[in-house]
Design an enzyme around this catalytic site. Structure first.
Site, mmCIF file in Angstrom:
data_model
loop_
_atom_site.group_PDB
_atom_site.id
_atom_site.type_symbol
_atom_site.label_atom_id
_atom_site.label_comp_id
_atom_site.label_asym_id
_atom_site.label_seq_id
_atom_site.Cartn_x
_atom_site.Cartn_y
_atom_site.Cartn_z
ATOM 1 N N ASP A 246 -13.274 -14.338 -24.837
ATOM 2 C CA ASP A 246 -12.257 -13.550 -24.564
ATOM 3 C C ASP A 246 -11.437 -13.460 -23.349
ATOM 4 O O ASP A 246 -12.086 -13.465 -22.436
ATOM 5 C CB ASP A 246 -12.595 -12.398 -24.679
ATOM 6 C CG ASP A 246 -11.722 -11.124 -25.205
ATOM 7 O OD1 ASP A 246 -11.693 -10.640 -26.235
ATOM 8 O OD2 ASP A 246 -10.614 -10.201 -24.450
ATOM 9 N N ARG B 93 -1.041 2.762 -19.703
ATOM 10 C CA ARG B 93 -2.397 1.388 -18.891
ATOM 11 C C ARG B 93 -2.477 1.384 -18.156
ATOM 12 O O ARG B 93 -3.119 0.915 -17.070
ATOM 13 C CB ARG B 93 -1.860 -0.018 -20.298
ATOM 14 C CG ARG B 93 -2.993 0.884 -21.656
ATOM 15 C CD ARG B 93 -3.094 -0.652 -22.696
ATOM 16 N NE ARG B 93 -3.585 -0.525 -23.846
ATOM 17 C CZ ARG B 93 -3.628 -1.170 -24.891
ATOM 18 N NH1 ARG B 93 -3.764 -2.321 -24.034
ATOM 19 N NH2 ARG B 93 -4.422 -0.557 -25.808
#
Length: 283
Positions: A157, A51
């Protein structure tokens, strides 16, 4: 962290594009925990490498040590770092029994409880790309008993990218395949793009906001229902205790909490009673 991990770590790096030392991995774990409360265990090294290597490539860096030096207080890279390490697995009507219970039990009870105020507030905490809050909104709109109510869903979020996706309300057809037939009336196909959009009636029910659950919560509540599913599994027990305590404070009397099927509130909080199938009610 085990010495085994250190040995394997050194052996693996010869064939990697970027050097990730044991020290840089542990530094990344520490920063992730401080910023988000997420606990990254040893076996997440490959995931973190995959990532974050995109960030190193984009920034023209050669090692993860170089990258760690960018992660200082106030750095704009911190937002990109958080977006990269957070997991955003979600789906429309995921764990569908929760939505069945919401429709059949929770909403009728709240209709009676809040009839005088005609106010309803639901929070989707850790909403990812929006499938969960939109699923909740579809269930809510399908119930004519709430016509004319002040009914809103807050969707939050940590990841700013997924918040933007949820706010846009466009999804691939494949992602919409899990939506039950009685709710497909709330979808609008876009033939030219091949995407499907959430209709305006549903979107108006949902407000998307970026929020770190470990930070300050600007909303006052109270909320009648909180969905926090597949979020606390990334936190240690102490962080879970604090989070569930804050949820209890923000819930109305006898309010409802939905958590993920792999999560457990036992020995973490005494503020809720179980209603079965990872559904809880404030006591």
């Amino acid at each position: 962290m085990s010495s085994n991990f250190h040995t394997n770590d050194i052996m693996q790096h010869a064939s990697r594009e970027f050097e990730m030392t044991y020290a840089s991995f542990t530094k990344i774990c520490d920063i992730a925990y401080q910023l988000t409360g997420i606990v990254l265990s040893d076996h997440k090294q490959n995931m973190i490498y995959a990532r974050l290597s995109r960030r190193l490539r984009l920034l023209g860096l050669n090692t993860f040590d170089d990258y760690c030096r960018l992660l200082t207080a106030g750095s704009p890279e911190l937002d990109e770092f958080v977006n990269a390490i957070t997991t955003n697995l979600t789906a429309f009507f995921r764990e569908d029994h929760h939505f069945d219970y919401l429709r059949a039990n929770v909403l009728p009870a709240l209709n009676k409880k809040n009839k005088k105020s005609s106010r309803l507030r639901i929070w989707s905490a850790g909403c990812s790309t929006g499938e969960e809050p939109y699923s909740i909104a579809m269930v809510l709109l399908s119930q004519p008993m709430f016509t004319g109510w002040d009914a809103k869903i807050l969707a939050t979020d940590l990841d700013s990218n997924v918040i933007a996706t949820g706010r846009d309300g466009f999804y691939n057809k494949e992602r919409c395949a899990s939506i039950p037939s009685q709710y497909t009336q709330y979808l609008q196909p876009h033939i030219a793009s091949g995407l499907v959009s959430i209709c305006d009636e549903v979107r108006r029910k949902v407000v998307f906001k970026e929020l770190n659950l470990l930070g300050a919560w600007p909303m006052k509540g109270p909320f009648d229902v909180i969905f926090c599913r597949n979020v606390v599994i990334y936190f240690d027990k102490e962080t879970q205790k604090k989070l569930f305590s804050r949820y209890a404070e923000l819930l109305s009397d006898n309010g409802y909490l939905f958590i993920g099927h792999s999560e457990n509130i036992n020995r973490v909080s005494h503020d809720f009673k179980s209603l079965g199938q990872t559904i809880y009610q404030k006591i």
